[in-house]
Design a protein around this motif. Sequence first.
Motif, PDB file in Angstrom:
ATOM      1  N   HIS A  48      23.408 -22.941  15.198  1.00  0.00           N
ATOM      2  CA  HIS A  48      24.164 -23.274  14.007  1.00  0.00           C
ATOM      3  C   HIS A  48      23.803 -22.328  12.838  1.00  0.00           C
ATOM      4  CE1 HIS A  48      26.295 -25.754  11.144  1.00  0.00           C
ATOM      5  NE2 HIS A  48      25.217 -25.700  10.354  1.00  0.00           N
ATOM      6  N   ALA A  49      22.495 -22.130  12.666  1.00  0.00           N
ATOM      7  CA  ALA A  49      22.057 -21.248  11.581  1.00  0.00           C
ATOM      8  C   ALA A  49      22.510 -19.809  11.826  1.00  0.00           C
ATOM      9  CB  ALA A  49      20.536 -21.297  11.439  1.00  0.00           C
ATOM     10  N   PHE A  50      22.444 -19.406  13.097  1.00  0.00           N
ATOM     11  CA  PHE A  50      22.889 -18.048  13.443  1.00  0.00           C
ATOM     12  C   PHE A  50      24.361 -17.871  13.092  1.00  0.00           C
ATOM     13  CE2 PHE A  50      24.880 -15.139  16.490  1.00  0.00           C
ATOM     14  CZ  PHE A  50      24.149 -13.986  16.227  1.00  0.00           C
ATOM     15  N   LYS A  51      25.164 -18.875  13.458  1.00  0.00           N
ATOM     16  CA  LYS A  51      26.596 -18.843  13.173  1.00  0.00           C
ATOM     17  C   LYS A  51      26.828 -18.781  11.656  1.00  0.00           C
ATOM     18  CE  LYS A  51      30.945 -19.473  14.649  1.00  0.00           C
ATOM     19  NZ  LYS A  51      31.572 -19.281  13.344  1.00  0.00           N
ATOM     20  N   ALA A  52      26.062 -19.577  10.936  1.00  0.00           N
ATOM     21  CA  ALA A  52      26.205 -19.589   9.468  1.00  0.00           C
ATOM     22  C   ALA A  52      25.849 -18.217   8.890  1.00  0.00           C
ATOM     23  CB  ALA A  52      25.318 -20.677   8.876  1.00  0.00           C
ATOM     24  N   ASN A  53      24.771 -17.604   9.429  1.00  0.00           N
ATOM     25  CA  ASN A  53      24.390 -16.265   8.968  1.00  0.00           C
ATOM     26  C   ASN A  53      25.484 -15.253   9.264  1.00  0.00           C
ATOM     27  OD1 ASN A  53      21.888 -17.029   7.986  1.00  0.00           O
ATOM     28  ND2 ASN A  53      20.888 -16.723   9.963  1.00  0.00           N
ATOM     29  N   TRP A  54      26.022 -15.361  10.467  1.00  0.00           N
ATOM     30  CA  TRP A  54      27.087 -14.453  10.875  1.00  0.00           C
ATOM     31  C   TRP A  54      28.281 -14.584   9.927  1.00  0.00           C
ATOM     32  CZ3 TRP A  54      27.851 -10.539  14.246  1.00  0.00           C
ATOM     33  CH2 TRP A  54      29.171 -10.166  14.489  1.00  0.00           C
ATOM     34  N   ASP A  55      28.673 -15.825   9.662  1.00  0.00           N
ATOM     35  CA  ASP A  55      29.828 -16.051   8.792  1.00  0.00           C
ATOM     36  C   ASP A  55      29.567 -15.513   7.385  1.00  0.00           C
ATOM     37  OD1 ASP A  55      31.175 -17.198  10.843  1.00  0.00           O
ATOM     38  OD2 ASP A  55      30.663 -19.276  10.299  1.00  0.00           O
ATOM     39  N   ALA A  56      28.360 -15.779   6.883  1.00  0.00           N
ATOM     40  CA  ALA A  56      28.047 -15.321   5.527  1.00  0.00           C
ATOM     41  C   ALA A  56      28.043 -13.795   5.454  1.00  0.00           C
ATOM     42  CB  ALA A  56      26.691 -15.865   5.096  1.00  0.00           C
ATOM     43  N   LEU A  57      27.504 -13.184   6.527  1.00  0.00           N
ATOM     44  CA  LEU A  57      27.417 -11.721   6.524  1.00  0.00           C
ATOM     45  C   LEU A  57      28.800 -11.086   6.620  1.00  0.00           C
ATOM     46  CD1 LEU A  57      25.493  -9.296   6.580  1.00  0.00           C
ATOM     47  CD2 LEU A  57      25.533  -9.419   9.065  1.00  0.00           C
ATOM     48  N   THR A  58      29.631 -11.610   7.503  1.00  0.00           N
ATOM     49  CA  THR A  58      30.959 -11.010   7.644  1.00  0.00           C
ATOM     50  C   THR A  58      31.843 -11.330   6.443  1.00  0.00           C
ATOM     51  OG1 THR A  58      31.510 -12.893   9.035  1.00  0.00           O
ATOM     52  CG2 THR A  58      31.048 -10.831  10.156  1.00  0.00           C
ATOM     53  N   ALA A  59      31.537 -12.444   5.765  1.00  0.00           N
ATOM     54  CA  ALA A  59      32.324 -12.778   4.582  1.00  0.00           C
ATOM     55  C   ALA A  59      31.964 -11.886   3.399  1.00  0.00           C
ATOM     56  CB  ALA A  59      32.097 -14.244   4.199  1.00  0.00           C
ATOM     57  N   PHE A  60      30.763 -11.289   3.461  1.00  0.00           N
ATOM     58  CA  PHE A  60      30.302 -10.477   2.335  1.00  0.00           C
ATOM     59  C   PHE A  60      31.264  -9.315   2.086  1.00  0.00           C
ATOM     60  CE2 PHE A  60      27.840  -6.866   0.688  1.00  0.00           C
ATOM     61  CZ  PHE A  60      27.376  -7.427  -0.498  1.00  0.00           C
ATOM     62  N   GLN A  61      31.802  -9.262   0.905  1.00  0.00           N
ATOM     63  CA  GLN A  61      32.786  -8.227   0.525  1.00  0.00           C
ATOM     64  C   GLN A  61      33.852  -8.037   1.584  1.00  0.00           C
ATOM     65  OE1 GLN A  61      30.819  -4.642  -0.642  1.00  0.00           O
ATOM     66  NE2 GLN A  61      29.843  -5.597  -2.413  1.00  0.00           N
ATOM     67  N   ASP A  62      34.353  -9.165   2.072  1.00  0.00           N
ATOM     68  CA  ASP A  62      35.515  -9.097   2.952  1.00  0.00           C
ATOM     69  C   ASP A  62      35.241  -8.296   4.235  1.00  0.00           C
ATOM     70  OD1 ASP A  62      37.974  -9.836   3.586  1.00  0.00           O
ATOM     71  OD2 ASP A  62      39.032  -8.356   2.354  1.00  0.00           O
ATOM     72  N   ASN A  63      34.196  -8.696   4.952  1.00  0.00           N
ATOM     73  CA  ASN A  63      33.870  -8.090   6.253  1.00  0.00           C
ATOM     74  C   ASN A  63      33.543  -6.601   6.169  1.00  0.00           C
ATOM     75  OD1 ASN A  63      33.291  -8.276   8.884  1.00  0.00           O
ATOM     76  ND2 ASN A  63      35.409  -8.536   9.596  1.00  0.00           N
ATOM     77  N   THR A  64      32.902  -6.224   5.097  1.00  0.00           N
ATOM     78  CA  THR A  64      32.596  -4.807   4.927  1.00  0.00           C
ATOM     79  C   THR A  64      31.593  -4.309   5.975  1.00  0.00           C
ATOM     80  OG1 THR A  64      31.886  -3.182   3.316  1.00  0.00           O
ATOM     81  CG2 THR A  64      30.771  -5.272   3.228  1.00  0.00           C
ATOM     82  N   ILE A  65      30.784  -5.220   6.520  1.00  0.00           N
ATOM     83  CA  ILE A  65      29.778  -4.813   7.513  1.00  0.00           C
ATOM     84  C   ILE A  65      30.450  -4.213   8.755  1.00  0.00           C
ATOM     85  CG2 ILE A  65      29.651  -7.185   8.477  1.00  0.00           C
ATOM     86  CD1 ILE A  65      26.460  -5.466   8.378  1.00  0.00           C
ATOM     87  N   MET A  66      31.582  -4.795   9.173  1.00  0.00           N
ATOM     88  CA  MET A  66      32.279  -4.272  10.353  1.00  0.00           C
ATOM     89  C   MET A  66      32.873  -2.888  10.039  1.00  0.00           C
ATOM     90  SD  MET A  66      31.812  -6.087  12.898  1.00  0.00           S
ATOM     91  CE  MET A  66      30.651  -7.435  12.899  1.00  0.00           C
ATOM     92  N   GLN A  67      33.356  -2.763   8.820  1.00  0.00           N
ATOM     93  CA  GLN A  67      33.860  -1.460   8.387  1.00  0.00           C
ATOM     94  C   GLN A  67      32.763  -0.396   8.459  1.00  0.00           C
ATOM     95  OE1 GLN A  67      36.616  -1.017   5.273  1.00  0.00           O
ATOM     96  NE2 GLN A  67      36.574   1.080   6.027  1.00  0.00           N
ATOM     97  N   TRP A  68      31.559  -0.768   7.985  1.00  0.00           N
ATOM     98  CA  TRP A  68      30.444   0.180   8.018  1.00  0.00           C
ATOM     99  C   TRP A  68      30.102   0.559   9.455  1.00  0.00           C
ATOM    100  CZ3 TRP A  68      27.189  -3.310   4.284  1.00  0.00           C
ATOM    101  CH2 TRP A  68      27.630  -3.117   2.964  1.00  0.00           C
ATOM    102  N   LEU A  69      30.061  -0.451  10.334  1.00  0.00           N
ATOM    103  CA  LEU A  69      29.751  -0.160  11.744  1.00  0.00           C
ATOM    104  C   LEU A  69      30.812   0.760  12.342  1.00  0.00           C
ATOM    105  CD1 LEU A  69      28.497  -3.638  12.985  1.00  0.00           C
ATOM    106  CD2 LEU A  69      27.211  -1.510  13.085  1.00  0.00           C
TER     107      LEU A  69
END
Lengths: 284, 304
Positions: A48-69
């Motif tokens: 549950h916590a992992f999922k929450a972390n994932w959601d928070a991270l991907t929500a950061f600046q509109d999924n910018t982490i995936m863009q960076w990757l």
Amino acid sequence: MVPRLLTGSVLVVFLVFFVLPVLWLVLAATKTDQQLVHGNPLSIGSWHAFKANWDALTAFQDNTIMQWLGNSTLYAVISLVITLCVTIPAGYALAMTEFRGRHSLLVATLVVMLMPTATLVVPLFLEVNAVRLIGSMWSIILPYSFYPFGVYLTYIYFSTAVPKDLLAAARIDGCSELGVFRHIALPLATPVIALVGFFSFVANWTNYFLPYVMLPESDQMPIQVGVGSLLSNVPSFNPAVGTTAIERPQLALATLLAITPVLVVFLFAQRFLVSGMLAGATKE
Amino acid sequence: MTLTRSSAGSTTRRSRGGSRQSRAGVAFVAGYVVLLIAFGILPTGYAVYFAFTDAGGTFSGFSNFITTAQDFRFMDAVGHVALYLLFWLVSLVVFVVGLSLLLHRISSGTVSKSLRFFYYIPGALAGAASVLVWLFMLDPSVSPVSSLLGTLGFHTFGEVIAPGNLALLFTIIAFWTGAGGWIVVMYGALNNIPKDVMEAARIDGANAWQTAWRVQIPMLRKWIVYMVILAFAAGAQLFVEPQLLSLASVGVAGRDYSLNQLTYDFAFQMNNINGAAAVSVELLVVSVSVAGVFVARSGFFDAD
């Protein structure tokens, strides 16, 4: 008996030193910030916590982490292709053919190889700026593609592991120079191609300074620069952060995402690494 | 050691296929030469040009070098980088060689192989990732070794990353990331020492310590030199570690710890491109000359 015990404990202490931080990092991504601070450092959090972390991270600046990757992948893969297309023939020619300027080119390669690349970041910026390519992905892909260490590795590999007579035989049989390279040299070069590819991919993927200077816009950043900018949004490291905060477990998760491609490539390249490194490096 | 041993044999053949081969050789290196000029030679020339001119492009002698050297942060940065290099190179030589020798003595192949693999894993975390991991490791509030940090007298993150500790901390980070790869290389080089040499040492009654000191380490010399050169070149350009730490340290660590940070600051904060170029040139000259001395004395890179 005592020396053996001593040997064993030294090796185990270093094992803990090398592995513990990685293990901690993996576990941290499954916890809440609360658990991270108060729980046992080596406990597993929850899905549950992992999922929450994932959601928070991907929500950061509109999924910018995936863009960076995605950016990192694009930059690393294109420059890898150029590096291999340029480096392998060059190392081959330096080792196996004679041409004017060959010796000077070899010396220049050695010198440039020993030149620390980061000291050239500012001059490279000026040069790229002069041709108006700042902010374009080519401002890092092209400098990445220049990989003298790869030329040197290939050169050593061909001059030690492939007999020249083999090429001479193919020439007598009427093979063109390109044919000799394609049909004789290239198939023999698999270990060194893997080696150069691995080193250049890792070097490009983990580079920070050059893209930090050349690609300042957030949507162009590769993941390395991206996680750096995430870091400045973590309140426990930087209390000045406002509402868009990132918590430490999410930073840990971002770090894991940043290293996964290198780990995957490493696992695939591993069997080439040791043999290739030695085949290319020793002479006997 | 000459790298192209067989070149003498090809002299006779060269006369016939010579010009064809020569043209092909040129074609094969052409792409590389273009990149070499564009991203090796040209920027170096650019750096030298900017270092010796002023903002208007007029020749200014050594004034950029003097101005930057007189900057109040310059000598500090030199000291920081020098201390870091000292720690980093010594720890690399001592521990990498030591661990490789120990690993090489393990009789079980599986154990030795797994250990090398585990030691190598942090290598995947090079760059920003390794710094982030160690920010956590060094923060007593979340670190798995916070009790160890406490025993050493560190109770807050700020205490751990006090300016006096930074050279050591950067050494730990760099060693953690880089040592495993070098252990793999050294281990391979140890494997390449001929069996009869080791056998002879054993028959002569040499113990493990004597064998290591008199036989194995001397035969590793070239590899150690090679490692030191590359580690020196990499260490002198310290940037990402202090830069990220300065982002995370609540202002404890400044943005001017290393020489490359200073270059960045000159170029992009103070708009002094010429000063930045001067510092770059200094770093280049030092790195290349140190490497040059090593190369000349070790004969590692004998090209032809």
